[in-house]
Design an enzyme around this catalytic site. Structure first.
Site, PDB file in Angstrom:
ATOM      1  N   HIS A 250      -2.860 -12.099  -4.892  1.00 35.16           N
ATOM      2  CA  HIS A 250      -2.742 -11.450  -3.823  1.00 35.16           C
ATOM      3  C   HIS A 250      -4.083 -11.741  -2.750  1.00 35.16           C
ATOM      4  O   HIS A 250      -5.003 -12.269  -3.144  1.00 35.16           O
ATOM      5  CB  HIS A 250      -3.112  -9.825  -4.051  1.00 35.16           C
ATOM      6  CG  HIS A 250      -2.169  -9.277  -4.938  1.00 35.16           C
ATOM      7  ND1 HIS A 250      -1.899  -7.926  -4.951  1.00 35.16           N
ATOM      8  CD2 HIS A 250      -1.020  -9.802  -5.602  1.00 35.16           C
ATOM      9  CE1 HIS A 250      -0.850  -7.614  -5.607  1.00 35.16           C
ATOM     10  NE2 HIS A 250      -0.351  -8.833  -6.136  1.00 35.16           N
TER      11      HIS A 250
ATOM     12  N   GLU B  19      -6.081  -9.764  -1.048  1.00 37.58           N
ATOM     13  CA  GLU B  19      -7.515  -9.216  -1.400  1.00 37.58           C
ATOM     14  C   GLU B  19      -8.274  -9.967  -2.571  1.00 37.58           C
ATOM     15  O   GLU B  19      -9.511 -10.199  -2.149  1.00 37.58           O
ATOM     16  CB  GLU B  19      -7.208  -7.781  -1.889  1.00 37.58           C
ATOM     17  CG  GLU B  19      -6.535  -6.966  -0.753  1.00 37.58           C
ATOM     18  CD  GLU B  19      -5.060  -6.947  -1.127  1.00 37.58           C
ATOM     19  OE1 GLU B  19      -4.591  -5.772  -0.820  1.00 37.58           O
ATOM     20  OE2 GLU B  19      -4.471  -7.703  -1.614  1.00 37.58           O
TER      21      GLU B  19
ATOM     22  N   CYS C  22      -3.164  -2.525  -4.008  1.00 37.84           N
ATOM     23  CA  CYS C  22      -2.637  -2.237  -5.210  1.00 37.84           C
ATOM     24  C   CYS C  22      -3.688  -1.751  -6.296  1.00 37.84           C
ATOM     25  O   CYS C  22      -4.589  -1.984  -5.982  1.00 37.84           O
ATOM     26  CB  CYS C  22      -1.589  -3.166  -5.792  1.00 37.84           C
ATOM     27  SG  CYS C  22      -2.457  -4.713  -6.331  1.00 37.84           S
TER      28      CYS C  22
ATOM     29  N   CYS D  86      -6.132  -4.835  -7.036  1.00 36.52           N
ATOM     30  CA  CYS D  86      -7.030  -5.141  -5.756  1.00 36.52           C
ATOM     31  C   CYS D  86      -8.157  -4.314  -5.563  1.00 36.52           C
ATOM     32  O   CYS D  86      -9.121  -4.486  -5.253  1.00 36.52           O
ATOM     33  CB  CYS D  86      -6.216  -5.430  -4.513  1.00 36.52           C
ATOM     34  SG  CYS D  86      -5.238  -7.028  -4.738  1.00 36.52           S
TER      35      CYS D  86
END
Length: 152
Positions: free
Chosen positions: A56, A58, A86, A89
Site C-alpha cells: 500500500h 502508505e 485501511c 496502514c
C-alpha cells in the site's frame, strides 16, 4: 497550524501519485509525507507490481520517510493520502507515531480512520494522530471511481 491551502497543495501532489498508480494498473491511491513544509517521501500503490499485500502507498511512504528521517518516529510529519487508510496502514501510522494525517475521500468498505474503525483516535492505544478529512474529496473519489468503472 497548517493552512487549508497547504493541505490542498500537498493533496494535489498525492493525487499525482494516484494518477501514476492508475496508469500502472494499480488501485489509484497516492501519498506524500511532509516534514517542515517539505516532501520527504512520496509513493503510490504497488501491490500488483510487487506482488506484495503490504504494498500500500502508505506503508511504502512510511518506510521511505523513516529512512529519510533517520528515525522510525515521524511525530513531526504529516501524511497526505487520497483515500482513507485501511486497518494495516492506520496501525502502521500509530506505530510510526505519525503527527498528522490528511486524507481525501472516505473508504466506506475498509476505512480504519473514520468509516469502520477509529484507530487513529483510539485512546486505548499509546498514540493518537490528528486527522483532517475531506481535502479534495471529490477529486480523490473520482479517480477511484474511474479506475473501478474501467475494470468492470
Amino acid at each position: 497550524m497548517i493552512s487549508k491551502d497547504k493541505d490542498i497543495y500537498f493533496m494535489r501532489l498525492a493525487l499525482k501519485e494516484a494518477s501514476l498508480a492508475f496508469i500502472e494498473g494499480e488501485v489509484p491511491v497516492g501519498v506524500v509525507l511532509v516534514k517542515d513544509g517539505k516532501v520527504i517521501a512520496k509513493a503510490h500503490n504497488h501491490r500488483e507490481t510487487l506482488k506484495d499485500p503490504t504494498g500500500h502507498a502508505e506503508i511504502l511512504v512510511l518506510r521511505s520517510g523513516a529512512n529519510e528521517n533517520d528515525s522510525w518516529r515521524l511525530t513531526d510529519a504529516t501524511l497526505y493520502v487520497t483515500k482513507e487508510p485501511c486497518i494495516m496502514c492506520a496501525g502502521a501510522m500509530v506505530n510510526a507515531r505519525l503527527g498528522r494525517l490528511v486524507y481525501g475521500c472516505k473508504d466506506e468498505k475498509a476505512g480504519a480512520v473514520d468509516s469502520l474503525y477509529n484507530i487513529l483516535s483510539d485512546k486505548r492505544l499509546n498514540h493518537q494522530i490528528e486527522v483532517v478529512s475531506g481535502i479534495l474529496e471529490d477529486e480523490c473519489a473520482l479517480i477511484l471511481k474511474r479506475f473501478f468503472k474501467e475494470r468492470r
